[in-house]
Design a protein around this motif. Structure first.
Motif, short mmCIF file in Angstrom:
data_model
loop_
_atom_site.label_atom_id
_atom_site.label_comp_id
_atom_site.label_asym_id
_atom_site.label_seq_id
_atom_site.Cartn_x
_atom_site.Cartn_y
_atom_site.Cartn_z
N GLU A 137 0.80 -1.35 -0.13
CA GLU A 137 -0.10 0.04 -0.04
C GLU A 137 0.88 1.28 0.08
O GLU A 137 1.92 1.43 0.61
CB GLU A 137 -0.82 0.00 1.23
N PRO A 138 0.41 2.32 -0.77
CA PRO A 138 1.45 3.47 -0.84
C PRO A 138 1.17 4.22 0.78
O PRO A 138 0.25 4.07 1.48
CB PRO A 138 0.70 4.41 -1.88
N GLY A 139 2.31 4.98 1.15
CA GLY A 139 2.19 5.70 2.18
C GLY A 139 3.53 5.49 2.90
O GLY A 139 4.33 5.51 2.46
N GLY A 140 3.60 5.70 4.27
CA GLY A 140 4.57 5.83 5.16
C GLY A 140 5.24 7.28 4.96
O GLY A 140 4.90 8.27 4.34
N GLY A 141 6.31 7.26 5.59
CA GLY A 141 7.22 8.46 5.75
C GLY A 141 7.75 9.03 4.54
O GLY A 141 7.81 10.36 4.29
N GLY A 142 8.41 8.17 3.56
CA GLY A 142 8.61 8.49 2.27
C GLY A 142 7.68 8.88 1.22
O GLY A 142 7.21 7.79 0.69
N THR A 143 7.33 10.00 1.20
CA THR A 143 6.07 10.34 0.27
C THR A 143 6.67 11.19 -0.95
O THR A 143 7.72 11.86 -0.97
CB THR A 143 5.14 11.14 1.01
N VAL A 144 5.69 10.99 -1.90
CA VAL A 144 6.27 11.60 -3.28
C VAL A 144 5.36 12.91 -3.53
O VAL A 144 3.97 12.75 -3.30
CB VAL A 144 6.12 10.54 -4.53
N GLY A 145 5.79 13.82 -3.93
CA GLY A 145 4.77 15.10 -4.01
C GLY A 145 4.77 15.72 -5.57
O GLY A 145 4.96 14.48 -6.64
N GLY A 146 4.65 16.79 -5.92
CA GLY A 146 4.47 17.14 -7.19
C GLY A 146 5.83 17.34 -8.03
O GLY A 146 6.84 16.77 -7.78
N THR A 147 5.46 18.18 -9.13
CA THR A 147 6.70 18.42 -9.83
C THR A 147 6.81 19.96 -9.80
O THR A 147 6.36 20.90 -9.23
CB THR A 147 6.73 18.00 -11.36
N THR A 148 7.91 20.40 -10.61
CA THR A 148 8.31 21.92 -10.66
C THR A 148 7.13 22.54 -11.36
O THR A 148 6.98 23.75 -11.20
CB THR A 148 9.54 22.12 -11.36
N GLU A 149 6.15 21.95 -12.16
CA GLU A 149 5.08 22.59 -12.77
C GLU A 149 3.99 23.08 -11.89
O GLU A 149 3.18 23.93 -12.08
CB GLU A 149 4.67 21.92 -13.84
N ASN A 150 4.11 22.11 -10.70
CA ASN A 150 2.68 22.72 -9.63
C ASN A 150 3.18 22.49 -8.35
O ASN A 150 2.17 22.37 -7.56
CB ASN A 150 1.72 21.38 -10.19
#
Length: 210
Positions: A147-160
């Motif tokens: 399942e996704p989650g946990g402390g290592g999270t992925v955010g957006g890009t330089t565009e947003n």
């Protein structure tokens, strides 16, 4: 998020721990490495999404570290010729300060574009490590489950993605007469880091006078 004061404090801690020789000039050089990533705060005014990306990438210390290692192995080292025989060592300590004092604190706080420009994605590496009487060693920095989650999270890009700073409040033109806040320390822990760095620097200077 850690302020430039906190980044410089981390750099000072690295300097007091790793520099063989210690004076104000060498200390300033190492602290400048730690503060370097925050220069992209100003670059972000002209390059949308550039803050926490252009100079916060882990590729920067990797490339600089590779150069310092390569140059230190050359008989006609540019660093030695330019800064003396201690040049490669000081540069190496600076690269360590860049990584541990400049990039990683922000990675742990709100995130950075870790592999920019090769891979345009902001990452946050935050979590905890605990020793549980029932579950044993538990960490939440990296999620190894399905399942996704946990402390290592992925955010957006330089565009947003845009990070608020006192210099650049929001993407595009800032509102007129808006309040600009420039943090010095944002938590008790950050204050402890700054005070510890001051104590360490004072101790090294005191040792040098003996």
């Amino acid at each position: 998020m850690p302020s430039s004061v906190v980044h410089v404090a981390f750099g000072a801690l690295v300097a007091t721990a790793l520099l063989r020789e210690f004076d104000a000039k060498l200390l300033a050089a190492v602290c400048a490495f730690a503060a370097l990533p925050d220069v992209d705060t100003f670059l972000g005014i002209w390059i949308a999404g550039g803050h926490r990306a252009i100079l916060h990438t882990a590729l920067l210390p990797a490339v600089l570290g590779a150069f310092v290692y390569w140059d230190s192995r050359r008989p006609d080292s540019w660093l030695c010729e330019r800064f003396g025989p201690n040049g490669p060592h000081v540069a190496g300590v600076g690269v360590v300060a860049l990584l541990f004092g400049g990039v990683l604190p922000d990675l742990m706080t709100n995130g950075v574009n870790l592999l920019y420009p090769v891979h345009d994605r902001f990452y946050t590496f935050a979590g905890s490590i605990e020793l549980s009487s029932t579950e044993g060693l538990v960490q939440t920095f990296v999620d190894f489950g399905d399942e996704p989650g946990g402390g290592g999270t992925v955010g957006g890009t330089t565009e947003n993605t845009h990070y608020y700073t006192g210099v650049d409040l929001e993407r595009g033109e800032d509102p007129e007469n808006a309040e600009r806040v420039f943090p010095v320390v944002s938590s008790g822990l950050q204050l402890v880091v700054v005070l510890t760095a001051l104590a360490g620097v004072a101790g090294r200077f005191r040792e040098g006078k003996r």
